[in-house]
Design a protein around this motif. Structure first.
Motif, PDB file in Angstrom:
ATOM      1  N   CYS A 195       0.945  -1.211   0.113  1.00 18.76           N
ATOM      2  CA  CYS A 195      -0.022  -0.077   0.083  1.00 18.76           C
ATOM      3  C   CYS A 195       0.833   1.219  -0.184  1.00 18.76           C
ATOM      4  O   CYS A 195       1.543   1.420   0.988  1.00 18.76           O
ATOM      5  N   LYS A 204       2.312   5.149  -0.522  1.00 23.85           N
ATOM      6  CA  LYS A 204       1.878   6.616   0.388  1.00 23.85           C
ATOM      7  C   LYS A 204       0.698   7.359  -0.499  1.00 23.85           C
ATOM      8  O   LYS A 204       0.330   8.298  -0.016  1.00 23.85           O
ATOM      9  N   ARG A 262      -3.450   3.756   5.390  1.00 20.76           N
ATOM     10  CA  ARG A 262      -2.596   2.318   5.136  1.00 20.76           C
ATOM     11  C   ARG A 262      -2.811   1.244   5.656  1.00 20.76           C
ATOM     12  O   ARG A 262      -3.086   0.207   5.613  1.00 20.76           O
ATOM     13  N   LYS A 281      -8.898   3.372  -0.479  1.00 17.32           N
ATOM     14  CA  LYS A 281      -8.768   4.208   0.531  1.00 17.32           C
ATOM     15  C   LYS A 281     -10.438   4.567   1.308  1.00 17.32           C
ATOM     16  O   LYS A 281     -10.541   4.675   2.485  1.00 17.32           O
TER      17      LYS A 281
END
Length: 125
Positions: free
Chosen positions: A46, A48, A56, A89
């Motif tokens: 995962c 940034k 994350r 996300k």
């Protein structure tokens, strides 16, 4: 996780990326490669670009929980790498679970004796 370990070394990740098969949807990309053992190794990637560390780690926890709950339906002897996409996300647990299980079915990660019921959840015979 009873039947699996974590994939930790960068070289192992690169080997799965290079030699494994991949399938993808809007939330995740799933890479699968056979290893020469009797256990599965799960790796989660995962970047940034997805978000801060809270986002994350939430994704990591969701993937690990989905895998843990459905571990008994997966074939053994595989290296599995799950890569987050930007849409992940904002995804709920159920969206991540649906993505993971559908990609697992497409990549032949699920045992042959497992069948889907009416609600597209996997059950044992």
């Amino acid at each position: 996780m009873n039947f699996s370990e974590s994939l930790k070394k960068t070289a192992d990740f690169h080997l799965v990326y290079k030699c494994g098969k991949s399938v993808a949807d809007k939330n995740i990309v799933l890479y699968v490669r056979e290893n020469d053992s009797t256990i599965n190794r799960l790796g989660i990637s995962c970047s940034k670009k997805i978000g801060n560390s809270v986002v994350r780690h939430r994704f990591n926890r969701l993937i690990r929980e989905v895998y843990r709950l459905h571990e008994n339906i997966f074939n053994s002897g595989l290296d599995i790498v799950v890569v987050a996409r930007r849409c992940a996300k904002d995804a709920t647990y159920f969206e991540i679970e649906k993505s993971f299980l559908s990609l697992a079915g497409k990549s032949h990660l699920i045992k042959n004796d497992e069948v889907k019921d009416e609600e597209n959840t996997y059950i044992s015979n």
